[in-house]
Design a protein around this motif. Structure first.
Motif, short mmCIF file in Angstrom:
data_model
loop_
_atom_site.label_atom_id
_atom_site.label_comp_id
_atom_site.label_asym_id
_atom_site.label_seq_id
_atom_site.Cartn_x
_atom_site.Cartn_y
_atom_site.Cartn_z
N LEU A 5 0.81 -1.21 0.00
CA LEU A 5 0.00 0.00 0.00
C LEU A 5 0.84 1.26 0.00
O LEU A 5 0.36 2.34 -0.30
CB LEU A 5 -0.92 0.02 1.22
N LEU A 6 2.10 1.12 0.35
CA LEU A 6 2.98 2.28 0.39
C LEU A 6 3.48 2.59 -1.01
O LEU A 6 3.70 1.70 -1.82
CB LEU A 6 4.17 2.03 1.32
N PRO A 7 3.66 3.89 -1.29
CA PRO A 7 4.13 4.24 -2.62
C PRO A 7 5.55 3.71 -2.85
O PRO A 7 6.37 3.71 -1.95
CB PRO A 7 4.13 5.77 -2.62
N ALA A 8 5.80 3.25 -4.06
CA ALA A 8 7.14 2.77 -4.42
C ALA A 8 8.07 3.96 -4.57
O ALA A 8 7.66 5.05 -4.98
CB ALA A 8 7.07 2.00 -5.73
N VAL A 9 9.31 3.77 -4.23
CA VAL A 9 10.30 4.82 -4.40
C VAL A 9 10.68 4.85 -5.87
O VAL A 9 11.13 3.86 -6.44
CB VAL A 9 11.55 4.58 -3.53
N HIS A 64 -4.53 23.32 -2.54
CA HIS A 64 -3.60 23.00 -3.63
C HIS A 64 -2.69 21.82 -3.31
O HIS A 64 -1.81 21.49 -4.09
CB HIS A 64 -2.76 24.23 -3.98
N THR A 65 -2.91 21.15 -2.16
CA THR A 65 -2.12 19.98 -1.81
C THR A 65 -2.61 18.79 -2.63
O THR A 65 -3.80 18.46 -2.59
CB THR A 65 -2.25 19.65 -0.31
N PRO A 66 -1.74 18.13 -3.38
CA PRO A 66 -2.17 16.98 -4.18
C PRO A 66 -2.68 15.85 -3.29
O PRO A 66 -2.13 15.57 -2.23
CB PRO A 66 -0.89 16.54 -4.91
N SER A 67 -3.73 15.20 -3.73
CA SER A 67 -4.31 14.08 -2.99
C SER A 67 -3.30 12.95 -2.81
O SER A 67 -3.31 12.26 -1.80
CB SER A 67 -5.55 13.55 -3.69
N GLU A 68 -2.40 12.79 -3.77
CA GLU A 68 -1.37 11.76 -3.65
C GLU A 68 -0.45 12.05 -2.46
O GLU A 68 0.02 11.13 -1.80
CB GLU A 68 -0.53 11.66 -4.93
N ALA A 69 -0.20 13.33 -2.19
CA ALA A 69 0.63 13.70 -1.04
C ALA A 69 -0.10 13.40 0.26
O ALA A 69 0.49 12.92 1.24
CB ALA A 69 1.03 15.17 -1.12
N VAL A 70 -1.40 13.68 0.30
CA VAL A 70 -2.20 13.37 1.50
C VAL A 70 -2.25 11.85 1.70
O VAL A 70 -2.10 11.36 2.82
CB VAL A 70 -3.62 13.97 1.39
N ALA A 71 -2.41 11.10 0.61
CA ALA A 71 -2.42 9.63 0.71
C ALA A 71 -1.07 9.13 1.23
O ALA A 71 -1.03 8.20 2.05
CB ALA A 71 -2.74 9.00 -0.65
#
Length: 115
Positions: free
Chosen positions: A7-11, A96-103
């Protein structure tokens, strides 16, 4: 509450010339998809605001695109953590914060939670 490594974003390390920074598309899907996969309760209001609660009730996330008080503070995301043995704390994110950053923030929070 634990998130699996999947579930964590890949580097990802793109070449400098290929790098593009996230920008807001005003869409809640990355957060909704993450929290839905983790079994959170998700409730939508008639005004199109969305309220999400962790399975044990220790974390609340609000997507508040139509909340006048949130807009007055220039936020659209509100995260409230109610630790079992600590002070309540809140993190808010602007329009203006991207949802991907919040996720990504929530994935880190869930991964490092002791609950």
């Amino acid at each position: 509450m634990n998130a699996s490594a999947t579930l964590l974003p890949a580097v990802v390390r793109p070449a400098v010339e290929d790098r593009q920074w996230l920008s807001s598309d005003h869409c809640a899907a990355p957060v909704l998809d993450l929290l839905d996969a983790l079994g959170w309760t998700i409730a939508e209001t008639p005004e199109a605001n969305i309220h999400m609660t962790s399975p044990e009730g220790g974390v609340y996330v609000g997507w508040l695109p139509e909340d006048p008080s949130a807009w007055a503070r220039e936020i659209v995301w509100r995260v409230q953590v109610l630790p079992a043995d600590g002070e309540v704390w809140v993190q808010e994110f602007g329009v203006h914060t991207p949802s991907e950053a919040v996720a990504g923030f929530l994935a880190a929070l869930v991964t490092h939670s002791s609950r």
